[in-house]
Design an enzyme around this catalytic site. Structure first.
Site, PDB file in Angstrom:
ATOM      1  CD  GLU B  57      -1.972  -2.574   1.640  1.00  0.00           C
ATOM      2  OE1 GLU B  57      -0.654  -2.450   2.232  1.00  0.00           O
ATOM      3  OE2 GLU B  57      -2.395  -3.671   1.327  1.00  0.00           O
ATOM      4  CG  HIS B 126     -10.282  -7.353   6.963  1.00  0.00           C
ATOM      5  ND1 HIS B 126      -9.614  -7.703   7.497  1.00  0.00           N
ATOM      6  CD2 HIS B 126      -9.869  -7.303   5.248  1.00  0.00           C
ATOM      7  CE1 HIS B 126      -8.111  -8.139   7.114  1.00  0.00           C
ATOM      8  NE2 HIS B 126      -8.665  -8.343   5.486  1.00  0.00           N
TER       9      HIS B 126
END
Lengths: 323, 325
Positions: B57, B126
């Site tokens: 990322e 998440h």
């Protein structure tokens, strides 16, 4: 390498060193504040690499004054930025660590160790995408090669075969920690070797640096992917002005300074290129004068207006106004 | 049209319009996007423009910053908000600051998109929401798409404007149905009045807007009042004008967010209302927010950790009774 170019490189090296000594002096006087990272001792690398990589996008670190000037940014505008004045390259809002000039394809000036490397990768993608040939060069220290951003970038640049030169300035110290205490390698090229071709150069020799970077630029333009250059160098000063640098022994510093890049380049001019002594001295005086003029300009420049605080956060035509 | 189709259409149209628009992220190309937002685009625009990246990322956002410096208009997709933390150096130190540090010489026309929030038992790593952190970073424009029409128009505008935008989606909205008005331009910086009313202003965003709308009939029936519901849409800058108009009318305000209560985005909204609209208030503002706990896996615990239509209805009704409604 011709005589004229060698003289130009010498001029910028002297200019760079004088500039840095002036910055040091004005830091001690209190005209410059914050973190100031001096490039003294590393001029062969900064000037040789930038002069070789004439065109193409250049990404550097917080130790970038000399590179910025070698790229063509005016010493007075750089010095004014160090003084925090509105005439500075970033209108006094960036400071020593954040010099930018996209019109000269110079993108800083990044104070997050390794943070500029992924940006250079993205920029190389953009250049390749648009079919532009010059490529990109990213400069970072040995310390940055231990971080994730570096390894991610090796992987991506190599996978995508991007036109990118990774130029590692290995001065053997990550701030105050010797590289072999935090890395299994002295040669950081070993980390890059699984991904791309690597080259090594004496970073105290401006002509060698110049020729290596030139060769590397030709390589990356062939479309086969990136290349890694490791240049061993020596910074004479501490990491920044707040670091006395006493983790290095006097003997070590003596050996280091015995290879002084400016002395070396001076001899090359006199002995190899047949530049006469008068010419060398006139280059030195010109550099001295440019620095004096830069300091005068910076010292006499105005402070930014308070309204400057809110400028340049958003682009006006985007319609993004804080309600 | 589904929410994810509206996003897909915004990407498709901007890519068609401008060859400098590229999309990058994990699985955005051949796979078609984890939430099918980029489905079909690789067939149309090729792998050069639908760039499959490694799961890295920091580089997804860091490369997008460099692409924007190099003249492209990148749209970076991060699979879920929690993963954006790996890119926070690039978001906070680079994407948001390069324009200011360079005195406007560097322009970064780029978008970072990701879904956030509680979906269904995805557990603590998440399920989180990060608008509070992102809105605390000067230089970022933060849009939160809670509605299909807004998703289409705001994403298009985000891609075509020259400032860096954080575009927040919600895990549970991708299959939400809605109408898109292709003929009417929408100002993405404006809040949306979802429902007009007189007595209580309920401010929310993202999926909580739907939960509020589900709760509203019970609140209105229980208290015998009418509620005005506002979807903030743009979290930074905030459309305070729309808020002020509504609160001046109703005198009562509730802010509903899925985010953890402490330091949550709603606290900033309430603070500003108290500072600027104190004397128009007839009751202390109410905040309904997620609990200060990591999001648990177990379904009943998960539902206890965030506001639900039921909790919203009960809490607003009790608060209304206590405050003279």
């Amino acid at each position: 390498m011709n005589k004229l170019l060698a003289e130009e490189i010498y001029y910028y090296m002297v200019l760079g060193r004088r500039f840095e000594y002036a910055a040091k002096e004005h830091y001690m006087r209190g005209d410059i504040s914050g973190f100031l990272h001096l490039d003294i001792g590393q001029e062969a690398l900064s000037v040789g690499a930038v002069k070789a990589f004439e065109k193409g996008d250049l990404f550097s670190t917080y130790r970038e004054h000399v590179m910025a000037i070698a790229r063509g940014m005016e010493p007075r505008a750089v010095m004014a930025e160090l003084f925090g004045r509105v005439t500075g390259v970033s209108r006094g809002k960036g400071g020593s660590m954040h010099l930018f000039d996209p019109s000269r394809f110079f993108y800083g000036g990044d104070a997050i160790v390794g943070g500029q490397i992924p940006n250079a990768v993205g920029c190389a993608y953009a250049r390749k995408y648009r079919g532009e040939e010059d490529g990109v060069m990213v400069v970072f220290g040995d310390g940055a090669t231990n971080g994730g951003a570096f390894f991610e970038s090796l992987n991506i640049a190599s996978t995508w075969r991007l036109p990118l030169i990774f130029l590692c300035e290995n001065n053997r110290y990550a701030i105050g920690t010797e590289i072999t205490r935090v890395s299994p390698f002295l040669h950081q090229a070993e980390k890059a070797a699984p991904y791309m071709p690597t080259m090594e150069v004496d970073g105290m020799d401006a002509i060698a640096v110049y020729e290596t970077v030139k060769e590397a630029q030709k390589e990356i333009q062939k479309g086969r992917g990136p290349i890694f250059i490791e240049a061993f160098t020596c910074r004479y000063e501490g990491h920044s002005m707040s670091d006395p640098g006493n983790y290095r022994s006097p003997q070590e510093m003596q050996i280091c300074k015995s290879k002084d890049p400016i002395e070396r380049m001076r001899s090359v001019l006199l002995e190899k290129f047949g530049t006469d002594k008068q010419m060398v001295e006139s280059l030195e005086r010109r550099a001295e004068k440019a620095v004096e003029e830069a300091v005068e300009f910076a010292a006499s420049s105005p402070e930014p207006e308070p309204t400057e605080l809110y400028e340049d956060i958003f682009c006006k035509r985007c319609g993004n106004v804080v309600s | 049209m589904l929410y994810r189709e509206a996003l897909n259409r915004a990407l498709d149209e901007t890519m068609e319009m401008d060859p400098d628009v590229v999309v990058l992220g994990e699985d955005v190309g051949l796979y078609g996007g984890s939430y099918r937002v980029t489905e079909g685009l690789v067939a149309k625009y090729g792998e050069r423009r639908l760039i499959d990246t490694p799961i890295a990322e920091l580089s997804i956002v860091g490369n997008a910053v460099g692409m924007a410096m190099g003249g492209l208009r990148p749209v970076a997709e991060i699979m879920t908000a929690n993963f954006s933390l790996l890119a926070f150096d690039q978001i906070v130190n680079h994407m948001s600051k390069l324009r200011y540090m360079s005195a406007g010489k560097i322009t970064l026309p780029m978008v970072v998109r990701f879904p956030q929030g509680v979906s269904r038992q995805l557990a603590a790593q998440h399920s989180e929401s990060y608008e509070q952190m992102l809105c605390a970073v000067p230089g970022l424009t933060v849009f939160a798409a809670g509605d299909v029409n807004y998703a289409y128009h705001a994403l298009k505008r985000a891609i075509l404007m020259d400032d860096p935008v954080i575009f927040i989606e919600h895990e549970l909205l991708y299959n939400k149905k809605g109408e898109v008005d292709f003929n009417t331009e929408l100002d993405p910086f404006r809040a949306r009045i979802v429902k007009e009313g007189e007595d209580i202003t309920i401010i929310s965003y993202l999926k909580m807007v739907d939960d509020v709308m589900e709760a509203v009939p019970r609140i209105e029936e229980g208290l015998g009042v009418s509620c005005e519901v506002i979807d903030l849409c743009s979290l930074n800058p905030i459309d305070f004008e729309t808020i002020a108009k509504s609160v001046e009318k109703s005198g009562r305000v509730v802010v509903v967010e899925e985010d953890h209560r402490t330091g949550g985005y709603g606290s900033q909204v309430v603070s500003r209302i108290c500072e600027e609209l104190f004397f128009t208030l007839d009751a202390p503002p109410l905040r309904i927010a997620g609990e200060d706990v990591p999001i648990p896996y177990n379904r009943s615990l998960e539902l206890l950790s965030i506001p639900t239509p039921d909790k919203i209805a009960v809490q607003i009704t009790e608060w209304g009774r206590k405050n003279g409604l």
